[in-house]
Write a protein that holds these residues in place. Structure first.
Motif, PDB file in Angstrom:
ATOM      1  N   ALA A 163     -34.419  11.886  -0.981  1.00 55.73           N
ATOM      2  CA  ALA A 163     -34.304  12.944   0.023  1.00 55.73           C
ATOM      3  C   ALA A 163     -35.598  13.736  -0.040  1.00 55.73           C
ATOM      4  CB  ALA A 163     -33.100  13.858  -0.264  1.00 55.73           C
ATOM      5  N   ASP A 164     -35.899  14.454   1.039  1.00 56.18           N
ATOM      6  CA  ASP A 164     -37.140  15.227   1.042  1.00 56.18           C
ATOM      7  C   ASP A 164     -36.880  16.611   1.631  1.00 56.18           C
ATOM      8  OD1 ASP A 164     -39.761  15.889   0.689  1.00 56.18           O
ATOM      9  OD2 ASP A 164     -40.554  14.652   2.311  1.00 56.18           O
ATOM     10  N   GLY A 165     -37.575  17.586   1.085  1.00 60.62           N
ATOM     11  CA  GLY A 165     -37.472  18.945   1.566  1.00 60.62           C
ATOM     12  C   GLY A 165     -38.549  19.793   0.924  1.00 60.62           C
ATOM     13  N   PRO A 166     -38.750  21.005   1.411  1.00 65.95           N
ATOM     14  CA  PRO A 166     -39.818  21.868   0.892  1.00 65.95           C
ATOM     15  C   PRO A 166     -39.515  22.376  -0.513  1.00 65.95           C
ATOM     16  CG  PRO A 166     -38.473  23.054   2.487  1.00 65.95           C
ATOM     17  CD  PRO A 166     -38.001  21.635   2.519  1.00 65.95           C
ATOM     18  N   THR A 202     -43.314  19.731   1.456  1.00 63.91           N
ATOM     19  CA  THR A 202     -42.395  18.610   1.283  1.00 63.91           C
ATOM     20  C   THR A 202     -43.122  17.495   0.530  1.00 63.91           C
ATOM     21  OG1 THR A 202     -43.103  17.592   3.337  1.00 63.91           O
ATOM     22  CG2 THR A 202     -41.260  19.162   3.461  1.00 63.91           C
ATOM     23  N   PHE A 203     -42.372  16.462   0.128  1.00 65.05           N
ATOM     24  CA  PHE A 203     -43.042  15.321  -0.500  1.00 65.05           C
ATOM     25  C   PHE A 203     -43.968  14.628   0.504  1.00 65.05           C
ATOM     26  CE2 PHE A 203     -40.046  15.583  -4.049  1.00 65.05           C
ATOM     27  CZ  PHE A 203     -40.866  15.237  -5.103  1.00 65.05           C
ATOM     28  N   MET A 248     -31.862  17.559  -7.749  1.00 65.43           N
ATOM     29  CA  MET A 248     -33.036  18.349  -7.358  1.00 65.43           C
ATOM     30  C   MET A 248     -33.476  17.978  -5.940  1.00 65.43           C
ATOM     31  SD  MET A 248     -36.517  17.615  -6.988  1.00 65.43           S
ATOM     32  CE  MET A 248     -37.690  18.785  -6.313  1.00 65.43           C
ATOM     33  N   HIS A 249     -33.562  16.664  -5.654  1.00 63.11           N
ATOM     34  CA  HIS A 249     -34.007  16.220  -4.337  1.00 63.11           C
ATOM     35  C   HIS A 249     -33.045  16.689  -3.242  1.00 63.11           C
ATOM     36  CE1 HIS A 249     -37.445  13.755  -5.475  1.00 63.11           C
ATOM     37  NE2 HIS A 249     -36.736  13.259  -6.469  1.00 63.11           N
ATOM     38  N   ARG A 250     -31.750  16.621  -3.530  1.00 60.26           N
ATOM     39  CA  ARG A 250     -30.771  17.067  -2.534  1.00 60.26           C
ATOM     40  C   ARG A 250     -30.872  18.570  -2.301  1.00 60.26           C
ATOM     41  NH1 ARG A 250     -25.777  13.105  -4.464  1.00 60.26           N
ATOM     42  NH2 ARG A 250     -26.087  11.532  -2.821  1.00 60.26           N
ATOM     43  N   ALA A 251     -31.096  19.322  -3.368  1.00 61.05           N
ATOM     44  CA  ALA A 251     -31.249  20.772  -3.212  1.00 61.05           C
ATOM     45  C   ALA A 251     -32.492  21.096  -2.392  1.00 61.05           C
ATOM     46  CB  ALA A 251     -31.326  21.444  -4.583  1.00 61.05           C
ATOM     47  N   ALA A 252     -33.561  20.337  -2.616  1.00 55.84           N
ATOM     48  CA  ALA A 252     -34.775  20.535  -1.819  1.00 55.84           C
ATOM     49  C   ALA A 252     -34.497  20.267  -0.349  1.00 55.84           C
ATOM     50  CB  ALA A 252     -35.889  19.626  -2.336  1.00 55.84           C
ATOM     51  N   GLU A 254     -31.798  20.613   1.199  1.00 56.88           N
ATOM     52  CA  GLU A 254     -30.949  21.677   1.740  1.00 56.88           C
ATOM     53  C   GLU A 254     -31.644  23.036   1.748  1.00 56.88           C
ATOM     54  OE1 GLU A 254     -27.007  21.748   0.071  1.00 56.88           O
ATOM     55  OE2 GLU A 254     -26.889  19.552   0.040  1.00 56.88           O
ATOM     56  N   GLY A 255     -32.919  23.081   1.296  1.00 64.77           N
ATOM     57  CA  GLY A 255     -33.707  24.302   1.433  1.00 64.77           C
ATOM     58  C   GLY A 255     -33.625  25.287   0.283  1.00 64.77           C
ATOM     59  N   PHE A 256     -33.052  24.871  -0.843  1.00 65.48           N
ATOM     60  CA  PHE A 256     -32.890  25.808  -1.950  1.00 65.48           C
ATOM     61  C   PHE A 256     -34.221  26.194  -2.611  1.00 65.48           C
ATOM     62  CE2 PHE A 256     -28.511  24.406  -1.635  1.00 65.48           C
ATOM     63  CZ  PHE A 256     -27.796  25.564  -1.926  1.00 65.48           C
ATOM     64  N   PHE A 257     -35.261  25.376  -2.434  1.00 69.95           N
ATOM     65  CA  PHE A 257     -36.554  25.663  -3.055  1.00 69.95           C
ATOM     66  C   PHE A 257     -37.627  25.994  -2.024  1.00 69.95           C
ATOM     67  CE2 PHE A 257     -34.782  22.074  -5.800  1.00 69.95           C
ATOM     68  CZ  PHE A 257     -34.069  22.941  -6.622  1.00 69.95           C
TER      69      PHE A 257
END
Length: 285
Positions: A163-166, A202-203, A248-252, A254-257
């Motif tokens: 998963a990818d996120g900021p 993001t990644f 960690m990836h899922r939290a990213a 979902e915007g937690f970081f």
């Protein structure tokens, strides 16, 4: 008196080093499970005391006289971290610590997919209920983790993630220095404070930076989470570690970081280290 736990680790060990640039060694106490492992601090004139979160009876004497008490969070993903932290908070109450500071994490929340984020949120609730003045240092995700989480991109040209996120990738060295600044500030910081770098790539954006640094294309591939876990296990990583990283990836995602805050730079008096700085360093082995 500033009492610091976990100083044999990288984060709070660096915080103690920065404290010694600000206050005399006689004003600092280090608490360690293994006193011998803290010999470098004793050699600099710091009192070293034995204390172990898993041994509650050891903690009151370890924390005695603390005007400020810096509690490191448990780093064992298989431990009951909240129970260990409860022992430490109870001991802080018992000795009447002037203020408790706790190394938390950005995105601490009961609903985060990232396990430590739930533990940090529960620990902050313990601190809020303790009756003591407290500060929670919500550090951004430590940037050195990129060496592991991004995988062998230097060799493969690919970053494979489930998963990818900021993520506001933040240098642990900067967080350690900021903790020392906060511990020695004339005016205390109350409750949760967020200490992050100034951007949250993001990644995919990390890959763009890696491409610029190396002069060759680095790509991101987002794969099925269970396929990713299976590949991690096949590569020799224990499944519980792979699922820890998956959280960690899922939290990213979902915007937690995703949030960033100028406080870290303000405390340091300079720009915090960036992802570019981290990627430009040789890979850790």
């Amino acid at each position: 008196m500033i009492v610091v736990t976990g100083a044999t680790g990288a984060l709070n060990g660096a915080t103690v080093d920065h404290l010694l640039q600000r206050v005399p060694a006689s004003e600092v106490v280090v608490v360690a499970r293994d006193v011998a492992a803290a010999q470098r601090f004793a050699d600099r004139g710091i009192e070293v005391r034995h204390g172990d979160y898993a041994d509650p009876a050891s903690l009151p004497a370890a924390f005695a006289g603390a005007d400020q008490l810096l509690l490191v969070s448990s780093s064992d993903p298989r431990a009951d971290a909240v129970a260990l932290h409860r022992h430490a908070v109870d001991a802080a109450v018992a000795v009447g610590a002037g203020r408790v500071l706790y190394t938390s994490h950005q995105g601490a929340a009961p609903g985060t997919p990232f396990g430590p984020g739930r533990e940090h949120a529960a620990t902050e609730e313990l601190l809020a209920a303790s009756g003591l003045p407290w500060t929670s240092l919500r550090n951004g995700f430590y940037a050195h983790s990129l060496d592991q989480l991004a995988g062998p991109w230097r060799e493969t040209g690919r970053i494979v993630v489930p998963a990818d996120g900021p993520v506001s990738w933040t240098a642990r060295e900067d967080a350690a220095e900021a903790a020392a600044v906060i511990l020695t500030a004339a005016v205390p910081h109350e409750g949760p404070v967020t200490l992050t770098a100034h951007s949250a790539p993001t990644f995919a954006q990390v890959a763009e930076t890696a491409s610029e640094l190396t002069g060759r294309t680095v790509e991101v591939e987002v794969v099925d989470p269970e396929e990713w876990v299976a590949a991690q296990v096949a590569a020799g990583r224990p499944e519980f570690v792979a699922r820890f990283a998956l959280g960690m990836h899922r939290a990213a995602e979902e915007g937690f970081f995703a949030g960033v805050d100028p406080l870290l730079g303000n405390l340091l008096g300079r720009e915090p280290r960036t992802v570019r700085d981290v990627l430009a360093r040789p890979a850790a082995h």
